[in-house]
Design an enzyme around this catalytic site. Structure first.
Site: not given
Ligand SMILES: Cc1cc2nc3c(=O)[nH]c(=O)nc-3n(C[C@H](O)[C@H](O)[C@H](O)COP(=O)(O)OP(=O)(O)OC[C@H]3O[C@@H](n4cnc5c(N)ncnc54)[C@H](O)[C@@H]3O)c2cc1C
Length: 427
Positions: A404
């Protein structure tokens, strides 16, 4: 507006029930489902389902006055209620019991949040009625993709309109979908899938589509193995020529017309996604606070047995370092909780809560990771041992700083809103 700190009676009653579930059912099952990742906590699911059906009834649109079962075309804004404040109290209490098992609660969940945020009254009735009757069911929301997490506007899953059959055809892959298998394979639930409905990806063409359980072309590709919240079902979903009816696009009026490149040229779909997060972020914050409180209370009570008390009202210089740590843990939990209550209360009053929801989520995500780590630290071997749940709470905590919207993303939202920067100016 006066600040009201007392908990309304109906909220207190429901919280009591959640506390009972947490103490008597969830804690007992906690370790087992941590160790048996892909099994389902059936006992908890059966216990909680009747109560969840009652809650889900409050989401249904009011029937038309003339006795017609069809909901009104214009669903008037709801009167001020306690619905969201009630929900966060319940989630906090259940997560104190076990955050992973709480995430197995049968309900419309994030799917319902999206339907409520952008669905028409007819769609709310058609999709949400199932959560008020029959066997337990789950809703899910699939936004994240292999190359689109924080940057939700980069999603690549497509929804093409087949003009001959008047159906949407979905293609793409969604990852990390909470309750994805429960919603699509193991119950008659549904998943809200965000896809791009135009020729190019981006905010303007992002739309939410409801895919009901058992729809051909939708498959569970992978069940994740995780660090924490291991009782929670997290899967990848693949869509291959997955056909759904035309009116499963949420907020049908915003649907792009056939052959239209960029939908109606507006970013209502993207705003719908943000509106969904406004209601789900307080839930995640509440869950974080529940885990933090579990770790804090266990630490406080264990140290008390060793003769370490928490003296309130004593000057800081007279406290030991452990006492200061305990007070800071409690203070942080209270701060996170008050922000969470405020974000939910704003929603109940029909006010915008985007800033407050992001603040609560950023703060609570940080609080829970810090408090649970501190608990392990203060308890030493007891904290690190498998014999107690503290090490598990530390593992369960981190997700609240990830899904989220990560801590960084929610902090960005807060900064933009307070400083008045646009998305382009501060990213
Ligand atoms: C157990 C689990 C359940 C989940 N459930 C759902 C679900 O039900 N539905 C769904 O759609 N998704 C779900 N997710 C996905 C989750 O919402 C994403 O993992 C999350 O939004 C982060 O995206 P990413 O993993 O691609 O990380 P990335 O976006 O690649 O980010 C990697 C790192 O970079 C940082 N970062 C990225 N952009 C910026 C910025 N502009 N400025 C500063 N820092 C930044 C992030 O904060 C993070 O630390 C789930 C994930 C997990 C692990």
């Amino acid at each position: 507006m006066p600040i009201e700190f007392s908990v309304p009676v109906e909220v207190a009653q429901q919280t009591k029930l959640a506390q009972m579930a947490a103490e008597q059912v969830m804690r007992r099952l906690s370790r087992y489902f941590d160790e048996h990742e892909h099994e389902r906590p059936i006992e908890y699911i059966q216990f909680i389902w009747p109560f969840m059906q009652q809650i889900e009834r409050s989401y249904l649109p009011r029937p038309a006055k003339n006795g017609d079962s069809q909901p009104k075309a214009e669903d008037k804004p709801k009167k001020a209620s306690n619905d969201n404040v009630r929900m966060i109290h319940m989630i906090e209490a259940l997560s104190w019991g076990d955050a992973g098992i709480y995430l197995c609660t049968p309900s419309s969940a994030l799917g319902g949040a999206a339907i409520n945020a952008v669905g028409t009254p007819e769609q709310k009735e058609r999709f949400l009625r199932r959560f008020t009757e029959g066997a337990p069911k789950w809703g899910a929301m699939a936004m994240t993709e292999p190359h689109a997490g924080s940057d939700t506007s980069n999603i690549q899953t497509t929804a093409r309109l087949d003009e001959a059959t008047h159906e949407w055809v979905l293609n793409g892959e969604k990852i990390y979908c909470t309750s994805g298998a429960l919603a699509t394979q193991e119950s008659n639930g549904l998943v809200v899938v965000w896809a791009t409905a135009g020729r190019t990806a981006g905010r303007a063409t992002m739309k939410p589509f409801v895919v009901e359980a058992g729809t051909p072309g939708m498959t569970v590709a992978k069940k994740e193995r995780k660090l924490g919240i291991r009782a929670s079902d997290t899967v990848s979903l693949v869509f291959e020529d997955c056909r759904i009816p035309y009116d499963n696009i949420l907020g049908a009026l915003d649907a792009p017309k056939a052959g239209e490149g960029n939908g109606n040229g507006q970013d209502k779909g993207f705003k719908g996604a943000m509106k969904t997060f406004d209601s789900s972020r307080p839930w995640v914050a509440a869950s974080a606070i529940g885990i933090a409180r579990a770790a804090f209370e266990f630490t406080r009570d264990t140290l008390k047995k060793e003769g370490i008390s928490m003296p309130y009202g004593v000057p800081k210089y007279k406290l030991t370092s452990v006492q200061r740590d305990l007070l800071e843990m409690e203070m942080d939990i209270q701060a996170g909780w008050l922000l969470t209550v405020r974000s939910a209360a704003y929603m109940d009053q029909g006010q915008s809560n985007s800033l407050e929801a992001a603040m609560a989520k950023a703060k609570a995500g940080l609080v829970v990771t810090r408090v649970t780590q501190k608990a392990v630290e203060l308890l030493g071997p007891l904290g690190y041992s498998h014999e107690f749940l503290v090490e598990k709470w530390m593992r369960d905590a981190k997700i609240n700083d990830i899904f989220e919207g990560t801590g960084q993303i929610n902090t960005l939202i807060v900064a933009r809103r307070i400083l008045g920067y646009t998305r382009r100016e501060l990213k």
